[in-house]
Design a protein around this motif. Structure first.
Motif, mmCIF file in Angstrom:
data_model
loop_
_atom_site.group_PDB
_atom_site.id
_atom_site.type_symbol
_atom_site.label_atom_id
_atom_site.label_comp_id
_atom_site.label_asym_id
_atom_site.label_seq_id
_atom_site.Cartn_x
_atom_site.Cartn_y
_atom_site.Cartn_z
ATOM 1 N N VAL A 17 0.812 -1.220 0.000
ATOM 2 C CA VAL A 17 0.000 0.000 0.000
ATOM 3 C C VAL A 17 0.847 1.272 0.000
ATOM 4 O O VAL A 17 0.598 2.188 -0.789
ATOM 5 N N ASP A 18 1.853 1.363 0.845
ATOM 6 C CA ASP A 18 2.658 2.589 0.899
ATOM 7 C C ASP A 18 3.357 2.854 -0.435
ATOM 8 O O ASP A 18 3.388 3.992 -0.911
ATOM 9 N N THR A 19 3.888 1.813 -1.040
ATOM 10 C CA THR A 19 4.563 1.960 -2.330
ATOM 11 C C THR A 19 3.568 2.361 -3.415
ATOM 12 O O THR A 19 3.852 3.246 -4.236
ATOM 13 N N TYR A 21 0.772 3.953 -2.984
ATOM 14 C CA TYR A 21 0.384 5.332 -2.696
ATOM 15 C C TYR A 21 1.412 6.314 -3.270
ATOM 16 O O TYR A 21 1.045 7.281 -3.950
ATOM 17 N N GLU A 22 2.686 6.065 -3.013
ATOM 18 C CA GLU A 22 3.748 6.960 -3.495
ATOM 19 C C GLU A 22 3.783 7.005 -5.022
ATOM 20 O O GLU A 22 3.911 8.086 -5.623
ATOM 21 N N GLN A 25 0.582 8.800 -6.281
ATOM 22 C CA GLN A 25 0.639 10.206 -5.899
ATOM 23 C C GLN A 25 1.553 10.999 -6.831
ATOM 24 O O GLN A 25 1.246 12.136 -7.186
ATOM 25 N N ARG A 36 -5.291 8.380 -5.006
ATOM 26 C CA ARG A 36 -5.948 7.352 -4.194
ATOM 27 C C ARG A 36 -5.397 7.485 -2.780
ATOM 28 O O ARG A 36 -4.181 7.543 -2.589
ATOM 29 N N SER A 37 -6.282 7.515 -1.806
ATOM 30 C CA SER A 37 -5.836 7.579 -0.417
ATOM 31 C C SER A 37 -5.325 6.202 0.004
ATOM 32 O O SER A 37 -5.660 5.184 -0.613
ATOM 33 N N LYS A 38 -4.534 6.171 1.062
ATOM 34 C CA LYS A 38 -4.063 4.880 1.570
ATOM 35 C C LYS A 38 -5.243 4.034 2.015
ATOM 36 O O LYS A 38 -5.241 2.811 1.829
ATOM 37 N N GLU A 39 -6.271 4.671 2.577
ATOM 38 C CA GLU A 39 -7.473 3.934 2.996
ATOM 39 C C GLU A 39 -8.148 3.284 1.796
ATOM 40 O O GLU A 39 -8.549 2.125 1.855
ATOM 41 N N LEU A 41 -6.731 2.520 -1.034
ATOM 42 C CA LEU A 41 -5.852 1.458 -1.534
ATOM 43 C C LEU A 41 -6.007 0.190 -0.693
ATOM 44 O O LEU A 41 -6.029 -0.915 -1.240
ATOM 45 N N HIS A 42 -6.141 0.339 0.609
ATOM 46 C CA HIS A 42 -6.388 -0.832 1.465
ATOM 47 C C HIS A 42 -7.678 -1.532 1.050
ATOM 48 O O HIS A 42 -7.717 -2.758 0.938
#
Length: 157
Positions: A17-19, A21-22, A25, A36-39, A41-42
Motif C-alpha cells: 500500500v505505501d509503495t 500510494y507513493e 501520488q 488514491r488515499s491509503k485507505e 488502496l487498502h
C-alpha cells in the motif's frame, strides 16, 4: 555482459500500500492520474497487480468492474527509471488475464498514453459509450466538463 533482471507481475498485498500510494501520488501531482488515499488502496488492494524486480515494486495497475461486461484499467504507472522496458505491457497482460478470469469481455481505459494502449491491442473510442464510467468516477472529477483523456477499448475473445 549485462545481467538481465526479470520483471514479475503479481497480485498486490496490503504490504504494498505505501509503495502504491507513493507511485500513484507522483502521477496525481502531475495531473495525469486520479489520486488514491491509503485507505482506498487498502479497500481496493485485491484489484491491484504490481510489477516487481529483485523484490522492489516498480509499477502497478488495477482493474475496476464497471458493469457485467466492462472493466476499466486504472492507476497504471511505472516508477521513473523503469519506463520503456515493457513493464507497462506486462501489467496490462496481467490485467487482461484477470478480466478473462472474471468473464468480462470488454476492457477500457481513459488515458493520455494512446499509443501505448494501441500497441497493446486497444482501439480509440468515444468516452460517451461508457455511461458506467461517467456516473461512477467522472461525476467526482475536477476535469468532468473539460476532460482531455482519450477512451480506449479492447474486446477480449
Amino acid at each position: 555482459m549485462a545481467l538481465s533482471v526479470s520483471t514479475v507481475c503479481r497480485k498486490a498485498t496490503v504490504g504494498d500500500v505505501d509503495t502504491l500510494y507513493e507511485l500513484i501520488q507522483g502521477y496525481a501531482e502531475q495531473g495525469i492520474m486520479l489520486p488514491r488515499s491509503k485507505e482506498a488502496l487498502h479497500r481496493m488492494i485485491d484489484t491491484f497487480v504490481v510489477a516487481e524486480q529483485s523484490g522492489v515494486v516498480i509499477g502497478c495497475g488495477s482493474l475496476c468492474k464497471l458493469g457485467q461486461d466492462l472493466v476499466e484499467i486504472r492507476s497504471l504507472g511505472i516508477s521513473d527509471g523503469y519506463k520503456g522496458q515493457g513493464i507497462g505491457g506486462k501489467l496490462v497482460d496481467s490485467l487482461m488475464e484477470q478480466a478473462k478470469e472474471l468473464g468480462t469481455p470488454k476492457v477500457m481505459a481513459l488515458t493520455y498514453e494512446v499509443e501505448f494502449f494501441k500497441k497493446n491491442g486497444f482501439t480509440v473510442v468515444e468516452k460517451e459509450i461508457f455511461p458506467e464510467k461517467v456516473w461512477t468516477d467522472c461525476v467526482h472529477c475536477k476535469k468532468q466538463h473539460c476532460c482531455d483523456e482519450i477512451a480506449v477499448l479492447k474486446v477480449l475473445n
